[in-house]
Design an enzyme around this catalytic site. Structure first.
Site, PDB file in Angstrom:
ATOM      1  CD  GLU A 431       4.967  -3.657   1.793  1.00 23.91           C
ATOM      2  OE1 GLU A 431       3.873  -4.205   2.015  1.00 23.91           O
ATOM      3  OE2 GLU A 431       5.445  -2.784   2.547  1.00 23.91           O
ATOM      4  CG  ASP A 455       0.575  -4.386  -0.315  1.00 20.13           C
ATOM      5  OD1 ASP A 455      -0.503  -4.353  -0.937  1.00 20.13           O
ATOM      6  OD2 ASP A 455       0.788  -3.696   0.692  1.00 20.13           O
ATOM      7  CB  CYS A 502       5.515 -10.571   8.017  1.00 18.83           C
ATOM      8  SG  CYS A 502       5.583  -9.147   6.929  1.00 18.83           S
TER       9      CYS A 502
END
Length: 556
Positions: A431, A455, A502
Site C-alpha cells: 500500500e 492507501d 483487497c
C-alpha cells in the site's frame, strides 16, 4: 419535496426516517444555580439511571460476547459509584453553586488527566473509562438516550461524518442506510455501508444538518447520490420500482453460488470478502465468498475501552476461523493510527497522521501489543485456515523484524504445548509505492501479497483520500497506480508467491479484465460485491490476454 445531491458511496435504495447521529459534545456550559440541593438530587438521579443503563448493557453483552466482553460495563458501574469521583462532583456543585453538567464535565476532565499522567499502563487506560462514564452521565442529565441511534425501527443514519470508532459501535440492526454531509467514498462510513450491503450517500454539504432534517422522511438512491426529503408519491413509486429491480438482480446473482470465479477460457481467480467484525460472517456466507481476504482486526480495538486481552482476541479470531470451515481467512494485524484513533493508545498529535505512527510502525514500536495479537492469531490457527497479513510495510528490514517476533511467538507456544498451525501463511499489504517498487525483494520474505489500493492511491498521487475537496484529484485509475499493481503481481509470480487485491478497487468491474490480464490471483471485496464480481469474471475470455495488456500499455 426537497432534493439534495451528494456522491453515491454504496448502491441501493432506502426509504425511511432520518436520524442524526449524536457525536460526543464538545462544550458544556457553566451556569449558576439557586437551588443547590435540587442540583445534587439531579446528579443522584442521573447517576442511578446511568448505573441502570450499564446493567442492561451488561446483560445484553453477556449473551453476545460472554463474561469477559461484558465485564467493562460492570467496571463502569463501579466507577460511577466511586467515592472520590462522586465527592468531586458534589463538591463542585456545592462550593460553586453550579449546574450538575458542568460539575460532571470538570470532574471527568480532571480524573482523566490524573490517570493519563500516571506511569502505570493499566492506570493510564482508566482515563478512557472516566471519559466514557462522564459522557454517559451528561447524556442522562441532558435527557438524551444512551444509544447513539434512538429508534424503535431501522432508520437512515445521518451525520456530518462518522469516525471509525463511532461506526463500529452502531447497532447495525437499526440502520437502513447512511447519509453524511461530509466524508469521502473511501471513508469508513462508506466502507462499512458496502460491507453491510446497504445504500450510502456522502458529501451532501453543510446544508444537511439535524436542525433542518432530523426526524423527516427521506429516500436515498446510493447509486446516483440523490437524497429526497419528504419525497412525493411519484418519486417514492419510482424508487420502490428500482428497489424491486435491484432485489430481482440480487436473486438472479444467487444462481452463481457454488460456481468458481473462472473465465470462459479457464483462468481461475479467487473471490474473497473483506470484513471487520465476526458479526459480518453472515454476509460472507450468504454471498458465497470463497474466503476472507481481509479481516480488519483493528475494529476489536476500536470497539474496546482498553487493550483487548489475548483471550478476547483469540475468541474472536477462533470464531471466524471455525465458521469459515477450512476456507482461508487473512487477518490483517492492527492498523490503528491516521484516521483510526483510539484514546487509550495515547498516540501523540501529528501534523500528518497518515504519514506518521500507524499500523506496523506502532506494532514494532510497542511490541508488547503486537506480541499479544500474534499469540492470539497463532492460537486461532489451530481451528481453521488462518493467514496473517502485515499492513504498511515499506522496507525489507520491517518484515524481517516482524518475522523474528512471529518466530518468538511460535517458539513460546511450542514450549507451552499450545496447539497452532505451523504452516500459517505470512503476507504483507502493498500500500506504499516503496513496497511496490521493492516488491521483488519483499516477495522473497513472504508467502503472499495483498494490494491495498486505497492507501496505494493516496500515497502514489499525494492526495488525502479522506479530503472530500480533493475528490477529483484522488484517482484510483491513475496510470501510476495501475502500473504499481502490475509490477507487484509480476514480481510476486517471479518469486513463486500469489498476489491479490483487497482495496476498494477490487470491486471496480471496469478494471476486472485488466486485473486478470495482470495475473491477479485473488480479489477481495465487500460481501455484497462478491457475486457481481464473480459474474463479471465468468463473462470474460482471457485468451486474448496479450491484446488486453497491449491496450493497457497504449492507454498508459
Amino acid at each position: 419535496m426537497k432534493s439534495l445531491q451528494g456522491s453515491g458511496a454504496s448502491g441501493g435504495v432506502a426509504i425511511g426516517t432520518l436520524k442524526f447521529y449524536r457525536h460526543d459534545r464538545q462544550l458544556v456550559s457553566r451556569r449558576r444555580v439557586e437551588d443547590v440541593q435540587a442540583e445534587l438530587e439531579r446528579f443522584q438521579t442521573a447517576q442511578a439511571a446511568a448505573i441502570d443503563q450499564l446493567g442492561k448493557l451488561y446483560e445484553k453483552a453477556l449473551t453476545q460476547v460472554g463474561e469477559q466482553g461484558a465485564q467493562i460495563f460492570e467496571i463502569h458501574q463501579m466507577m460511577l459509584e466511586d467515592d472520590d469521583y462522586c465527592d468531586s462532583i458534589r463538591s463542585i456543585i456545592e462550593r460553586q453553586s453550579v449546574n450538575a453538567e458542568y460539575a460532571v464535565a470538570i470532574t471527568g476532565e480532571n480524573f482523566a488527566k490524573m490517570f493519563s499522567d500516571m506511569d502505570d499502563d493499566y492506570m493510564q487506560g482508566r482515563a478512557a473509562d472516566v471519559k466514557d462514564i462522564s459522557e454517559r452521565l451528561l447524556r442522562v442529565l441532558e435527557g438524551e438516550q444512551s444509544d447513539a441511534i434512538d429508534a424503535d425501527q431501522p432508520v437512515i443514519v445521518a451525520a456530518d461524518d462518522l469516525a471509525p470508532s463511532e461506526t463500529v459501535q452502531l447497532d447495525k440492526s437499526k440502520i437502513l442506510a447512511f447519509a453524511t454531509a461530509g466524508g469521502s467514498v473511501n471513508s469508513h462510513t462508506a466502507i462499512l455501508a458496502r460491507t453491510m450491503g446497504i445504500p450510502a450517500i456522502i458529501g451532501l454539504g453543510p446544508e444537511f444538518q439535524a436542525e433542518l432534517y432530523d426526524g423527516k422522511t427521506a429516500a436515498i438512491d446510493g447509486a446516483t447520490g440523490q437524497l429526497y426529503i419528504e419525497p412525493d408519491k411519484e418519486t417514492q413509486a419510482a424508487l420502490l420500482e428500482k428497489q424491486a429491480k435491484l432485489a430481482e438482480r440480487k436473486r438472479l446473482l444467487t444462481q452463481l453460488k457454488g460456481l468458481p470465479g473462472e473465465t470462459q477460457d479457464g483462468q481461475r481467480i479467487l473471490t474473497y470478502a473483506n470484513i471487520g467484525n465476526p458479526s459480518d460472517l453472515g454476509a460472507v456466507l450468504a454471498n458465497d465468498a470463497e474466503g476472507i481476504g481481509l479481516f480488519r482486526s483493528e475494529f476489536l480495538y476500536l470497539e474496546s475501552q482498553d487493550y483487548p486481552s489475548e483471550n478476547e482476541q483469540f475468541q474472536a479470531y477462533k470464531s471466524v476461523a471455525e465458521t469459515m470451515a477450512g476456507k482461508r481467512v487473512i487477518f490483517r494485524t492492527l492498523d490503528i493510527g491516521a484516521d483510526k484513533q483510539v484514546d487509550y493508545f495515547h498516540l501523540p498529535k501529528e501534523e500528518n497522521p497518515a504519514m506518521g505512527m500507524r499500523a506496523i510502525r506502532i506494532c514494532l514500536t510497542r511490541q508488547e501489543i503486537f506480541h499479544t495479537q500474534l499469540r492470539a492469531l497463532y492460537r486461532a490457527s489451530a481451528y481453521g485456515r488462518v493467514a496473517i497479513m502485515f499492513p504498511m510495510i515499506a522496507s525489507v528490514w520491517e518484515i524481517q523484524e516482524v518475522k523474528k517476533i512471529a518466530a518468538q511467538v511460535r517458539a513460546e507456544l511450542t514450549a507451552s504445548g499450545v496447539p497452532f498451525d505451523e504452516h500459517v501463511e505470512l503476507g504483507i499489504m502493498i500500500e506504499t509505492p516503496a513496497a511496490a517498487v521493492l516488491s521483488n525483494q519483499l516477495a522473497k520474505e513472504v508467502d503472499f501479497f495483498s494490494i491495498g489500493t486505497n492507501d496505494l492511491t493516496q500515497y502514489t498521487t499525494a492526495v488525502d483520500r479522506q479530503n472530500q475537496d480533493l475528490g477529483r484529484f484522488y484517482d484510483p485509475h491513475h496510470p501510476a497506480v495501475l502500473e504499481l499493481i502490475r509490477l507487484t503481481v509480476e514480481n510476486a509470480h517471479r518469486n513463486g508467491i500469489w498476489a491479490g487485491i483487497c482495496g476498494e478497487l477490487g470491486a471496480d468491474l471496469s478494471l476486472t479484465e485488466t486485473f486478470l490480464a495482470f495475473g491477479v490471483d485473488e480479489l477481495s471485496v465487500a460481501p455484497a460485491s462478491v457475486l457481481p464480481l464473480r459474474e463479471k469474471i465468468r463473462s470474460l475470455n482471457q485468451s486474448n490476454r496479450q491484446a488486453i495488456l497491449d491496450r493497457y500499455l497504449e492507454v498508459r
